[in-house]
Design a protein around this motif. Structure first.
Motif, mmCIF file in Angstrom:
data_model
loop_
_atom_site.group_PDB
_atom_site.id
_atom_site.type_symbol
_atom_site.label_atom_id
_atom_site.label_comp_id
_atom_site.label_asym_id
_atom_site.label_seq_id
_atom_site.Cartn_x
_atom_site.Cartn_y
_atom_site.Cartn_z
ATOM 1 N N GLY A 180 0.797 -1.221 0.000
ATOM 2 C CA GLY A 180 0.000 0.000 0.000
ATOM 3 C C GLY A 180 0.823 1.262 0.000
ATOM 4 N N TRP A 181 0.531 2.121 0.985
ATOM 5 C CA TRP A 181 1.169 3.431 1.101
ATOM 6 C C TRP A 181 2.319 3.430 2.104
ATOM 7 C CZ3 TRP A 181 -0.748 7.836 -1.575
ATOM 8 C CH2 TRP A 181 -1.940 7.625 -2.288
ATOM 9 N N ASP A 182 2.776 2.272 2.538
ATOM 10 C CA ASP A 182 3.777 2.219 3.607
ATOM 11 C C ASP A 182 5.116 2.818 3.206
ATOM 12 O OD1 ASP A 182 1.884 1.024 5.145
ATOM 13 O OD2 ASP A 182 2.784 -0.978 5.157
ATOM 14 N N ALA A 183 5.403 2.877 1.919
ATOM 15 C CA ALA A 183 6.684 3.424 1.466
ATOM 16 C C ALA A 183 6.502 4.692 0.643
ATOM 17 C CB ALA A 183 7.445 2.378 0.655
ATOM 18 N N GLY A 184 5.340 5.322 0.757
ATOM 19 C CA GLY A 184 5.044 6.507 -0.038
ATOM 20 C C GLY A 184 3.800 6.277 -0.878
ATOM 21 N N GLU A 230 8.532 15.917 17.396
ATOM 22 C CA GLU A 230 9.876 15.592 16.916
ATOM 23 C C GLU A 230 9.939 14.172 16.363
ATOM 24 O OE1 GLU A 230 14.536 15.579 18.481
ATOM 25 O OE2 GLU A 230 12.892 16.127 19.836
ATOM 26 N N ARG A 231 9.265 13.239 17.035
ATOM 27 C CA ARG A 231 9.240 11.852 16.541
ATOM 28 C C ARG A 231 8.525 11.774 15.202
ATOM 29 N NH1 ARG A 231 8.150 10.864 22.051
ATOM 30 N NH2 ARG A 231 5.920 10.674 21.600
ATOM 31 N N TYR A 232 7.421 12.490 15.076
ATOM 32 C CA TYR A 232 6.690 12.477 13.799
ATOM 33 C C TYR A 232 7.534 13.090 12.687
ATOM 34 C CZ TYR A 232 3.222 13.280 10.204
ATOM 35 O OH TYR A 232 2.548 13.290 9.000
ATOM 36 N N ASP A 233 8.221 14.182 12.986
ATOM 37 C CA ASP A 233 9.052 14.830 11.974
ATOM 38 C C ASP A 233 10.174 13.915 11.500
ATOM 39 O OD1 ASP A 233 7.562 17.117 11.909
ATOM 40 O OD2 ASP A 233 8.886 18.282 13.215
ATOM 41 N N GLU A 234 10.713 13.098 12.391
ATOM 42 C CA GLU A 234 11.759 12.162 11.983
ATOM 43 C C GLU A 234 11.246 11.192 10.924
ATOM 44 O OE1 GLU A 234 13.117 10.235 15.483
ATOM 45 O OE2 GLU A 234 14.243 11.976 16.228
ATOM 46 N N TRP A 235 9.972 10.846 11.016
ATOM 47 C CA TRP A 235 9.370 9.910 10.062
ATOM 48 C C TRP A 235 8.897 10.608 8.790
ATOM 49 C CZ3 TRP A 235 4.233 9.746 8.329
ATOM 50 C CH2 TRP A 235 3.905 8.606 7.580
ATOM 51 N N ASP A 236 8.433 11.853 8.927
ATOM 52 C CA ASP A 236 7.718 12.508 7.832
ATOM 53 C C ASP A 236 8.537 13.553 7.084
ATOM 54 O OD1 ASP A 236 5.118 13.196 6.420
ATOM 55 O OD2 ASP A 236 5.514 15.129 7.378
ATOM 56 N N SER A 237 9.665 14.009 7.612
ATOM 57 C CA SER A 237 10.281 15.232 7.102
ATOM 58 C C SER A 237 11.221 15.031 5.916
ATOM 59 C CB SER A 237 11.047 15.937 8.229
ATOM 60 O OG SER A 237 12.086 15.101 8.721
ATOM 61 N N GLY A 238 11.285 13.824 5.345
ATOM 62 C CA GLY A 238 12.170 13.620 4.201
ATOM 63 C C GLY A 238 11.872 14.559 3.057
ATOM 64 N N TYR A 239 10.595 14.748 2.747
ATOM 65 C CA TYR A 239 10.199 15.645 1.656
ATOM 66 C C TYR A 239 10.710 17.059 1.924
ATOM 67 C CZ TYR A 239 6.863 18.263 4.411
ATOM 68 O OH TYR A 239 6.321 19.107 5.348
ATOM 69 N N SER A 240 10.611 17.493 3.185
ATOM 70 C CA SER A 240 10.986 18.850 3.553
ATOM 71 C C SER A 240 12.495 19.056 3.446
ATOM 72 C CB SER A 240 10.523 19.146 4.986
ATOM 73 O OG SER A 240 10.905 20.446 5.382
ATOM 74 N N TRP A 241 13.258 18.056 3.869
ATOM 75 C CA TRP A 241 14.716 18.180 3.763
ATOM 76 C C TRP A 241 15.150 18.281 2.306
ATOM 77 C CZ3 TRP A 241 17.786 19.726 7.355
ATOM 78 C CH2 TRP A 241 17.503 19.472 8.704
ATOM 79 N N SER A 266 7.826 14.960 -15.166
ATOM 80 C CA SER A 266 6.982 13.771 -15.066
ATOM 81 C C SER A 266 5.696 14.102 -14.328
ATOM 82 C CB SER A 266 7.705 12.645 -14.322
ATOM 83 O OG SER A 266 6.802 11.605 -13.992
ATOM 84 N N PRO A 267 4.572 14.145 -15.028
ATOM 85 C CA PRO A 267 3.322 14.423 -14.313
ATOM 86 C C PRO A 267 2.961 13.331 -13.310
ATOM 87 C CG PRO A 267 2.896 13.821 -16.597
ATOM 88 C CD PRO A 267 4.366 14.016 -16.472
ATOM 89 N N ALA A 268 3.329 12.080 -13.590
ATOM 90 C CA ALA A 268 3.064 11.017 -12.623
ATOM 91 C C ALA A 268 3.903 11.221 -11.368
ATOM 92 C CB ALA A 268 3.358 9.653 -13.236
ATOM 93 N N GLY A 269 5.160 11.642 -11.549
ATOM 94 C CA GLY A 269 5.995 11.947 -10.396
ATOM 95 C C GLY A 269 5.443 13.110 -9.596
ATOM 96 N N LEU A 270 4.978 14.143 -10.298
ATOM 97 C CA LEU A 270 4.350 15.278 -9.637
ATOM 98 C C LEU A 270 3.147 14.819 -8.822
ATOM 99 C CD1 LEU A 270 4.000 18.432 -9.365
ATOM 100 C CD2 LEU A 270 2.510 18.271 -11.377
ATOM 101 N N ALA A 271 2.325 13.961 -9.419
ATOM 102 C CA ALA A 271 1.146 13.446 -8.729
ATOM 103 C C ALA A 271 1.542 12.682 -7.474
ATOM 104 C CB ALA A 271 0.334 12.553 -9.662
ATOM 105 N N ALA A 272 2.550 11.816 -7.573
ATOM 106 C CA ALA A 272 2.984 11.026 -6.418
ATOM 107 C C ALA A 272 3.451 11.932 -5.289
ATOM 108 C CB ALA A 272 4.093 10.062 -6.834
ATOM 109 N N TRP A 273 4.233 12.958 -5.633
ATOM 110 C CA TRP A 273 4.789 13.865 -4.627
ATOM 111 C C TRP A 273 3.689 14.589 -3.873
ATOM 112 C CZ3 TRP A 273 9.653 13.756 -3.067
ATOM 113 C CH2 TRP A 273 10.173 14.824 -2.324
ATOM 114 N N ILE A 274 2.641 14.992 -4.588
ATOM 115 C CA ILE A 274 1.578 15.792 -3.983
ATOM 116 C C ILE A 274 0.552 14.931 -3.257
ATOM 117 C CG2 ILE A 274 -0.393 17.280 -4.536
ATOM 118 C CD1 ILE A 274 1.367 18.696 -6.563
ATOM 119 N N ILE A 275 0.075 13.852 -3.887
ATOM 120 C CA ILE A 275 -1.000 13.082 -3.251
ATOM 121 C C ILE A 275 -0.511 12.350 -2.011
ATOM 122 C CG2 ILE A 275 -2.261 12.838 -5.415
ATOM 123 C CD1 ILE A 275 -1.346 9.860 -5.427
#
Length: 357
Positions: free
Chosen positions: A32-36, A205-216, A232-241
């Motif tokens: 599923g969505w476990d890796a993005g 802080e714990r949540y940011d460690e898990w979620d902040s990859g996009y931000s870095w 890549s519109p599909a890549g754009l879609a993946a990044w946003i959704i």
């Protein structure tokens, strides 16, 4: 100030569809969505975007709202009652002005919905894109362009932070501030941190460690990731959704909050304006933000229900704002609260504006 209508050239749409139908999809790394972004869901959404979505119908719906540009700033301006102070509705990332349109429909006052600088049809300023710079741009729009003497500001995420700066920079013109993320103080020096506050800060802080990859990535290598997403519109879609699902109050079911036409409308706007890269600028420039002074204008908080923030202690908001008039924790509606629960926000915003005004 010039009237503005959205009109995406047909060759842009044709090229978009060609890219979509030729998408190469990755194999899943986890269920599923476990890796993005779930590759199976992404494949289905891309197919709909290419073969089922009617952009021209979406374009027509958006153009039903009066839109303008001034000094490179795009905005919606709906006039309803000039006898009362208007409200500015400010979105965040990875959002757009359309997040605020359902709320706009429910309000009885004049409403102004700007696109953040660098987002969609709004240009970047010729200076660092700090929260204070965004606030100055918005204030110029409200006072010099539109001629309002006093106004309310509402927002979340970047838009909420910029609105907080509006309140501190222009307290005589900003009648009140309504946010969906309780404001943070510049520091915690005024009083010892309480156990509840410390528990929240630790959890965040714990949540940011898990979620902040996009931000870095967007903060340190924005041009690298933007090169991929702009091609890549599909890549754009993946990044946003991925963020729409994680941050909304959807219980893992993205389309319980955002139907496919809405998702494809947002994605097409980002694609056609080639603005995903410029939307990252405020991440790159984030270190240039200075501590914000305490907010002294009347404040309302409708706390969003989203990961990392749903247990935000009210005491932290009181450290940041000296005049909190209204505070609620509805327990529903996430990062895109104005879109997810527009009637809830309309009722709370209306009550706040009436009480203050």
């Amino acid at each position: 100030m010039e009237p503005f209508r959205i009109s995406v050239a047909q060759d842009v749409l044709d090229d978009l569809r060609t890219r979509l139908v030729r998408t190469r999809f990755t194999a899943p790394s986890a269920p599923g969505w476990d890796a993005g972004a779930d590759p199976d869901y992404l494949r289905s959404l891309v197919d709909y975007w290419a073969n089922g979505f009617d952009w021209r119908a979406a374009e027509m719906r958006l153009n039903a709202y009066p839109q303008f540009t001034d000094r490179g700033q795009h905005f919606v301006h709906v006039r309803r009652d000039a006898s009362r102070p208007p409200v500015l509705l400010a979105h965040g990332w990875p959002s757009s002005f359309i997040e605020m349109l359902p709320l706009t429909d429910l309000l009885e006052v004049d409403v102004v919905v700007p696109s953040l600088p660098g987002f969609l049809f709004s240009a970047l300023p010729d200076r660092p894109l700090t929260r204070a710079a965004i606030a100055e741009t918005f204030h110029t729009l409200m006072t010099e362009t539109l001629g309002y003497e006093r106004y309310f500001a509402f927002g979340g995420d970047i838009g909420g932070a910029a609105s907080g700066w509006l309140a501190t920079m222009y307290p005589h013109e900003v009648a009140g501030l309504h946010v969906i993320h309780g404001p943070f103080p510049a520091d915690f020096d005024a009083a010892p941190i309480t156990p509840e506050e410390q528990a929240f800060l630790d959890a965040e802080e714990r949540y940011d460690e898990w979620d902040s990859g996009y931000s870095w990535i967007m903060s340190t290598r924005p041009d690298t990731i933007a090169a991929a997403l702009a091609d890549s519109p599909a890549g754009l879609a993946a990044w946003i959704i991925d963020k729409y699902r994680d941050w909304s109050d959807c219980g893992g079911d993205l389309e319980s909050r955002f139907d496919r036409d809405t998702l494809c409308t947002i994605l097409t706007l980002y694609w056609a304006t080639e603005s995903i890269g410029t939307s990252f600028r405020q991440y790159l420039d984030y270190p240039l933000n200075t501590p914000r002074p305490q907010i002294t204008v009347p404040v309302a908080v409708t706390q969003s229900h989203e990961p990392g923030i749903e247990n935000f202690p009210r005491s932290i908001a009181h450290r940041a704002a000296s005049d909190i008039r209204q505070y609620s924790v509805p327990g529903r509606g996430g990062h895109f609260l104005a879109f997810e629960e527009p009637r809830l926000i309309a009722d709370e915003l209306r009550a706040f504006m009436q009480a203050v005004d």
